[in-house]
Design a protein around this motif. Sequence first.
Motif, mmCIF file in Angstrom:
data_model
loop_
_atom_site.group_PDB
_atom_site.id
_atom_site.type_symbol
_atom_site.label_atom_id
_atom_site.label_comp_id
_atom_site.label_asym_id
_atom_site.label_seq_id
_atom_site.Cartn_x
_atom_site.Cartn_y
_atom_site.Cartn_z
ATOM 1 N N LYS A 250 -0.005 -3.336 -5.806
ATOM 2 C CA LYS A 250 0.196 -2.188 -4.915
ATOM 3 C C LYS A 250 -0.970 -1.218 -5.048
ATOM 4 N N GLY A 251 -1.497 -0.782 -3.898
ATOM 5 C CA GLY A 251 -2.638 0.118 -3.878
ATOM 6 C C GLY A 251 -2.243 1.569 -3.713
ATOM 7 N N TYR A 252 -2.928 2.429 -4.438
ATOM 8 C CA TYR A 252 -2.699 3.877 -4.386
ATOM 9 C C TYR A 252 -4.039 4.590 -4.209
ATOM 10 N N ASN A 253 -3.986 5.867 -3.919
ATOM 11 C CA ASN A 253 -5.191 6.700 -3.922
ATOM 12 C C ASN A 253 -4.923 7.960 -4.730
ATOM 13 N N THR A 254 -5.680 8.123 -5.810
ATOM 14 C CA THR A 254 -5.555 9.333 -6.627
ATOM 15 C C THR A 254 -6.793 10.224 -6.491
ATOM 16 N N ASP A 255 -7.793 9.749 -5.749
ATOM 17 C CA ASP A 255 -9.021 10.538 -5.571
ATOM 18 C C ASP A 255 -8.724 11.908 -4.960
ATOM 19 N N TRP A 256 -7.823 11.930 -3.975
ATOM 20 C CA TRP A 256 -7.540 13.197 -3.282
ATOM 21 C C TRP A 256 -6.932 14.226 -4.232
ATOM 22 N N ILE A 257 -6.123 13.749 -5.182
ATOM 23 C CA ILE A 257 -5.550 14.665 -6.183
ATOM 24 C C ILE A 257 -6.655 15.174 -7.091
ATOM 25 N N GLY A 258 -7.601 14.283 -7.428
ATOM 26 C CA GLY A 258 -8.737 14.689 -8.244
ATOM 27 C C GLY A 258 -9.567 15.774 -7.586
ATOM 28 N N VAL A 259 -9.725 15.681 -6.264
ATOM 29 C CA VAL A 259 -10.480 16.690 -5.509
ATOM 30 C C VAL A 259 -9.774 18.041 -5.581
ATOM 31 N N ILE A 260 -8.493 18.051 -5.262
ATOM 32 C CA ILE A 260 -7.734 19.310 -5.255
ATOM 33 C C ILE A 260 -7.740 19.954 -6.638
ATOM 34 N N ILE B 160 0.855 -1.199 0.000
ATOM 35 C CA ILE B 160 0.000 0.000 0.000
ATOM 36 C C ILE B 160 0.885 1.241 0.000
ATOM 37 N N ASP B 161 0.614 2.138 -0.915
ATOM 38 C CA ASP B 161 1.309 3.418 -0.948
ATOM 39 C C ASP B 161 1.066 4.176 0.360
ATOM 40 N N GLU B 162 2.036 4.950 0.779
ATOM 41 C CA GLU B 162 1.966 5.655 2.064
ATOM 42 C C GLU B 162 0.736 6.558 2.173
ATOM 43 N N ILE B 163 0.425 7.283 1.113
ATOM 44 C CA ILE B 163 -0.721 8.193 1.151
ATOM 45 C C ILE B 163 -2.034 7.408 1.207
ATOM 46 N N ALA B 164 -2.132 6.336 0.433
ATOM 47 C CA ALA B 164 -3.337 5.492 0.467
ATOM 48 C C ALA B 164 -3.525 4.916 1.868
ATOM 49 N N TYR B 165 -2.416 4.568 2.510
ATOM 50 C CA TYR B 165 -2.473 4.038 3.881
ATOM 51 C C TYR B 165 -2.984 5.114 4.842
ATOM 52 N N GLU B 166 -2.484 6.337 4.688
ATOM 53 C CA GLU B 166 -2.939 7.457 5.528
ATOM 54 C C GLU B 166 -4.429 7.713 5.339
ATOM 55 N N ILE B 167 -4.868 7.672 4.096
ATOM 56 C CA ILE B 167 -6.280 7.926 3.794
ATOM 57 C C ILE B 167 -7.148 6.768 4.288
ATOM 58 N N GLY B 168 -6.635 5.554 4.132
ATOM 59 C CA GLY B 168 -7.407 4.377 4.527
ATOM 60 C C GLY B 168 -8.329 3.902 3.429
ATOM 61 N N ALA B 169 -8.003 4.246 2.183
ATOM 62 C CA ALA B 169 -8.821 3.834 1.035
ATOM 63 C C ALA B 169 -7.948 3.783 -0.218
ATOM 64 N N VAL B 170 -8.240 2.811 -1.073
ATOM 65 C CA VAL B 170 -7.503 2.624 -2.325
ATOM 66 C C VAL B 170 -8.466 2.751 -3.497
ATOM 67 N N ASN B 171 -8.091 3.542 -4.493
ATOM 68 C CA ASN B 171 -8.921 3.629 -5.700
ATOM 69 C C ASN B 171 -8.155 3.208 -6.946
ATOM 70 N N THR B 172 -6.876 2.848 -6.755
ATOM 71 C CA THR B 172 -6.024 2.482 -7.883
ATOM 72 C C THR B 172 -5.109 1.327 -7.489
ATOM 73 N N VAL B 173 -5.027 0.326 -8.362
ATOM 74 C CA VAL B 173 -4.120 -0.805 -8.124
ATOM 75 C C VAL B 173 -3.190 -0.945 -9.317
ATOM 76 N N LEU B 174 -1.905 -1.118 -9.028
ATOM 77 C CA LEU B 174 -0.899 -1.365 -10.050
ATOM 78 C C LEU B 174 -0.350 -2.777 -9.857
ATOM 79 N N ASN B 175 -0.373 -3.561 -10.921
ATOM 80 C CA ASN B 175 0.167 -4.925 -10.898
ATOM 81 C C ASN B 175 1.552 -4.892 -11.532
ATOM 82 N N LYS B 176 2.574 -5.010 -10.691
ATOM 83 C CA LYS B 176 3.941 -5.002 -11.196
ATOM 84 C C LYS B 176 4.572 -6.367 -10.936
#
Length: 274
Positions: free
Chosen positions: A97-107, A76-92
């Motif tokens: 690995k989980g990320y959150n890009t929603d907060w960037i979308g809001v700003i 889990i990406d650090e920011i997604a962990y802080e938020i406590g929610a994942v809206n994006t997954v990357l398969n490497k």
Amino acid sequence: MYEVYGIIGDPVSHSLSPIMHNLAFREKNIRAVYGAFRVSADQLAKAVEGIKALNIKGLSVTIPHKEKIIEYLDEIDEIAYEIGAVNTVLNKEGILKGYNTDWIGVIKAFEVNGVELRDKKIVVIGAGGASKAVIYALIKSKAKKIHVYNRTFEKAKILEEKFKIIAKPWEELKNAEGDIIIQTTSVGLKSWETPVEEEIISRFKVAMDIVYLPLKTKFLSIAERYGKIIDGLQMLLYQGVEQFKLWTGIEPPVELMKKALYEEAKRIEKEILK
């Protein structure tokens, strides 16, 4: 061979994410397709295993999985962990690995509309996974005061403890006031409903709804009489832009994605109204 991406949720048939991501793949000559996959809550663990088995390269995650999916991911990406929610997954290479890009979308949605969040008193309706990203964005933007109202007060209290905002009982919503109001629940999706009455909405200069079908929800239609409105497609667009960059490392065609999203939303609205 084409790489596969997609969105998981329940419901998911309304999602416009395939429209913008498939367009971006085509425009950037990337051999990839993006689909919509309905996954019920009881099938989430199996779906995550399926992502690995089928080598699906990336996922968008929507209601009701943004919080629950965390326990099934490898990292889990650090920011997604802080938020406590994942809206994006990357398969490497099989590592999810989980990320959150929603907060960037809001700003970004507020930024492109010329709305300053710093030092503002903001009311948030709802306490789900999307609400967490919204609150995180507001905190990062130095909002002065954040009040969260939710029908289940206990969920709002959890956010109060997590983010040091102020949880308010639903019964007190009638007294809410401030500079900006943000609607983060699914109320109004493909229906003419609003969780907030006009008398309350009228006290705010700016209103944002994360629901985007209809494009102008009942909540926003009321709010437009009293101030500036920001529709849900703008958050969807800019969180999607960040997703695309995470998955591909390439800057997507933002204006083309935006145009396609609004055209499709308007087309669906006409279908609904027939």
